[in-house]
Design a protein around this motif. Structure first.
Motif, PDB file in Angstrom:
ATOM      1  N   ASN A   1      64.898  56.862   3.184  1.00 45.13           N
ATOM      2  CA  ASN A   1      66.304  56.574   2.950  1.00 45.13           C
ATOM      3  C   ASN A   1      66.923  57.411   1.838  1.00 45.13           C
ATOM      4  OD1 ASN A   1      66.788  54.594   5.055  1.00 45.13           O
ATOM      5  ND2 ASN A   1      65.368  53.282   3.935  1.00 45.13           N
ATOM      6  N   VAL A   2      67.190  56.842   0.655  1.00 47.94           N
ATOM      7  CA  VAL A   2      67.893  57.615  -0.378  1.00 47.94           C
ATOM      8  C   VAL A   2      67.085  58.829  -0.831  1.00 47.94           C
ATOM      9  CG1 VAL A   2      69.171  55.622  -1.225  1.00 47.94           C
ATOM     10  CG2 VAL A   2      67.006  56.202  -2.289  1.00 47.94           C
ATOM     11  N   PHE A   3      65.788  58.831  -0.570  1.00 52.38           N
ATOM     12  CA  PHE A   3      64.935  59.957  -0.953  1.00 52.38           C
ATOM     13  C   PHE A   3      64.624  60.880   0.222  1.00 52.38           C
ATOM     14  CE2 PHE A   3      63.649  56.216  -3.532  1.00 52.38           C
ATOM     15  CZ  PHE A   3      64.213  56.622  -4.743  1.00 52.38           C
TER      16      PHE A   3
ATOM     17  N   LEU B   1      58.352  52.351  -5.896  1.00 53.08           N
ATOM     18  CA  LEU B   1      59.361  53.404  -5.993  1.00 53.08           C
ATOM     19  C   LEU B   1      58.753  54.777  -5.775  1.00 53.08           C
ATOM     20  CD1 LEU B   1      62.350  54.033  -6.696  1.00 53.08           C
ATOM     21  CD2 LEU B   1      61.641  54.198  -9.082  1.00 53.08           C
ATOM     22  N   THR B   2      57.579  55.007  -6.365  1.00 57.16           N
ATOM     23  CA  THR B   2      56.891  56.294  -6.212  1.00 57.16           C
ATOM     24  C   THR B   2      56.510  56.532  -4.756  1.00 57.16           C
ATOM     25  OG1 THR B   2      56.024  56.161  -8.468  1.00 57.16           O
ATOM     26  CG2 THR B   2      54.886  57.644  -6.945  1.00 57.16           C
ATOM     27  N   GLN B   3      56.045  55.495  -4.090  1.00 56.67           N
ATOM     28  CA  GLN B   3      55.675  55.628  -2.682  1.00 56.67           C
ATOM     29  C   GLN B   3      56.897  55.968  -1.826  1.00 56.67           C
ATOM     30  OE1 GLN B   3      52.791  53.058  -0.202  1.00 56.67           O
ATOM     31  NE2 GLN B   3      54.765  52.051   0.087  1.00 56.67           N
TER      32      GLN B   3
ATOM     33  N   LEU C   1      61.105  44.132  -4.562  1.00 52.62           N
ATOM     34  CA  LEU C   1      60.077  45.109  -4.206  1.00 52.62           C
ATOM     35  C   LEU C   1      60.300  45.686  -2.812  1.00 52.62           C
ATOM     36  CD1 LEU C   1      56.630  43.837  -5.524  1.00 52.62           C
ATOM     37  CD2 LEU C   1      57.755  46.000  -6.030  1.00 52.62           C
ATOM     38  N   GLU C   2      60.722  44.843  -1.885  1.00 57.41           N
ATOM     39  CA  GLU C   2      60.985  45.327  -0.529  1.00 57.41           C
ATOM     40  C   GLU C   2      62.075  46.401  -0.530  1.00 57.41           C
ATOM     41  OE1 GLU C   2      60.077  42.702   3.180  1.00 57.41           O
ATOM     42  OE2 GLU C   2      61.522  41.651   1.908  1.00 57.41           O
ATOM     43  N   ILE C   3      63.100  46.174  -1.318  1.00 53.21           N
ATOM     44  CA  ILE C   3      64.190  47.157  -1.396  1.00 53.21           C
ATOM     45  C   ILE C   3      63.670  48.471  -1.975  1.00 53.21           C
ATOM     46  CG2 ILE C   3      66.393  47.682  -2.514  1.00 53.21           C
ATOM     47  CD1 ILE C   3      66.992  44.643  -2.386  1.00 53.21           C
ATOM     48  N   LEU C   4      62.867  48.374  -3.027  1.00 55.91           N
ATOM     49  CA  LEU C   4      62.307  49.579  -3.650  1.00 55.91           C
ATOM     50  C   LEU C   4      61.387  50.330  -2.701  1.00 55.91           C
ATOM     51  CD1 LEU C   4      61.521  48.230  -7.235  1.00 55.91           C
ATOM     52  CD2 LEU C   4      63.106  50.095  -6.693  1.00 55.91           C
ATOM     53  N   GLN C   5      60.479  49.623  -2.044  1.00 60.43           N
ATOM     54  CA  GLN C   5      59.490  50.312  -1.212  1.00 60.43           C
ATOM     55  C   GLN C   5      60.095  50.858   0.076  1.00 60.43           C
ATOM     56  OE1 GLN C   5      56.536  47.208  -0.723  1.00 60.43           O
ATOM     57  NE2 GLN C   5      57.181  46.754   1.360  1.00 60.43           N
ATOM     58  N   ASN C   6      61.311  50.403   0.426  1.00 62.92           N
ATOM     59  CA  ASN C   6      62.009  50.956   1.582  1.00 62.92           C
ATOM     60  C   ASN C   6      62.967  52.079   1.208  1.00 62.92           C
ATOM     61  OD1 ASN C   6      61.582  49.463   4.366  1.00 62.92           O
ATOM     62  ND2 ASN C   6      61.365  47.923   2.750  1.00 62.92           N
TER      63      ASN C   6
END
Length: 441
Positions: A190-192, A181-183, A155-160
């Motif tokens: 980063n990737v977004f 992921l949406t947040q 989750l930490e990886i996703l939310q970052n």
């Protein structure tokens, strides 16, 4: 009598409009400000749930979404579980380098390196392999010394914003994963972010690793590539470079033919022990039957030119990885490549790297005695150890007085050698470049 200044009606109207605009502007700003949710702290590890769980420690960091863990032998027969993180896919950093791949890999390593306790959890009661069949899909939970509860690293990886979706909804924590992921997308992390990655090479070359070049050489034939490694040997217009691969626990290497095209500053970069960034063209060397990189350049007036070779650091040493004759002659290595596992000869993956081998008995030898050859005086020692034959090839070697050495000094004796894994006439051999790289027992 007190005088009152009258305000023109139009001015009063404009003032009111200005106040209203400011108020509306503040309101929009307040409405647009959202505090980021720490989903990793909201999700709790349920130790009594029916999912498969095990305590673990890190064996090897591979990349942002893959880590090899030490686990009890009741979980994995050899005590090692190759964990592939559930619900996400971080950018590549072990083969072809992708934007934010190094950042994701660094994030995972920093979090787990600080952990005092790591718990792996499957998505159900079984340990489930991924599509490669070699890795297992896991949730990774960790605690540090100042934490009372486990945090979910996935989750930490996703939310970052350090990963994209990969069956993110289809798991036991799917709703929370999708929210994280949406947040990250909304906050443009980063990737977004749409911003350049400071760790990524944006030159004209394809950025990758030595492992990727060694395992997929045909894919990059004729293509300009960029990669990092440590220079281990430099001889006869050719340098050898190597880099450690955490997944296989071995080094990958390559020969770099720079010919006569580099000036003094460029040649100095290729000094043994320097960690370098190499930019050149991948090509098949027909005569030697091996792959190499050539076409290097260095423009001293433009040292940061993305097409330049560059020195990144200095003071390193060749690995000289201690290797057995059996591994050299018959060893196999499994490498995860995208969604498949491919097997290679150990020597094929180690080609161009520095190795050491002890206890070789010299059984035979032959020498290059053509005086017109640039290899005049070079020789090959045919050695045996543990029932396996290993060839040791030298350049022309000289003793301290400058006398040309011959194989007679080694015949019938047991030797230890240090050299580079080489390939000649369909066979792998160890190539030695200095007299002191052969020690007689």
């Amino acid at each position: 009598m007190k005088m009152h200044r009258k305000t023109h009606p139009l001015l009063r109207l404009l003032a009111c409009a200005l106040v209203l605009c400011l108020a509306l502007g503040q309101g929009f700003a307040l409405a647009g400000e959202e505090e980021a949710v720490d989903y990793a702290s909201q999700l709790k590890l349920q130790l009594l749930s029916n999912t498969a769980k095990t305590e673990a420690t890190v064996k090897t960091f591979v990349d942002g979404d893959t880590v090899h863990f030490h686990v009890p032998e009741t979980v994995a027969e050899n005590g090692v579980l190759k964990g592939r993180f559930l619900a996400l896919d971080t950018p590549e950093s072990t083969g072809r380098i992708e934007e934010y791949g190094k950042a994701a890999s660094r994030f995972t390593k920093e979090k787990l390196s600080a952990a005092t306790s790591i718990m792996l959890e499957s998505d159900n009661a079984l340990w489930n392999p991924d599509s490669t069949g070699d890795r297992y899909l896991v949730w990774v939970w960790y605690k540090t010394a100042d934490m009372t509860e486990y945090r979910n690293l996935n989750l930490e990886i996703l939310q970052n914003g350090l990963a994209v979706a990969s069956s993110t909804q289809q798991n036991r924590y799917g709703d929370t994963c999708m929210a994280a992921l949406t947040q990250a997308r909304k906050l443009k992390l980063n990737v977004f972010s749409g911003q350049p990655d400071p760790d990524f090479y944006y030159g004209s070359a394809v950025e990758l690793t030595l492992k990727e070049l060694r395992t997929n050489p045909e894919k990059y034939n004729g293509i300009k590539v960029a990669f990092n490694g440590v220079i281990t040997t430099n001889y006869n217009n050719t340098a050898y470079i190597e880099a450690y691969d955490a997944e296989t626990g071995m080094y990958n290497g390559l020969s770099i033919y720079y010919g006569f095209g580099l000036n003094g500053s460029g040649l100095k970069i290729l000094t043994i022990g320097n960690e370098c960034r190499i930019v050149g063209t991948m090509q098949y060397y027909e005569t030697g039957g091996t792959w190499q990189v050539s076409g290097l350049s260095y423009r001293a007036m433009r040292p940061t030119d993305p097409d330049n070779i560059q020195k990144l650091s200095e003071g390193h040493s060749p690995a000289y990885a201690l290797t057995s004759a059996e591994t050299f002659a018959t060893g196999k290595v499994s490498v995860t490549m995208e969604d498949t596992v491919q097997e290679f000869d150990w020597a094929e993956l180690a080609l161009g790297t520095s190795i050491a081998m002890n206890g070789l008995t010299v059984k035979d030898a032959y020498i290059t005695d053509n005086e017109d050859s640039s290899s005049y005086g070079a020789f090959t020692l045919v050695c045996e150890a543990d029932g396996h034959t290993v060839a040791v090839r030298t350049i022309p070697l000289r003793d301290a007085e400058g006398n040309l050495l011959t194989p007679d000094a080694y015949m019938g004796k047991t030797i230890d050698v240090k050299g580079i894994v080489d390939y000649f006439d369909g066979n792998y051999q160890i190539k030695v470049f200095t007299a002191d790289s052969i020690s007689v027992h």
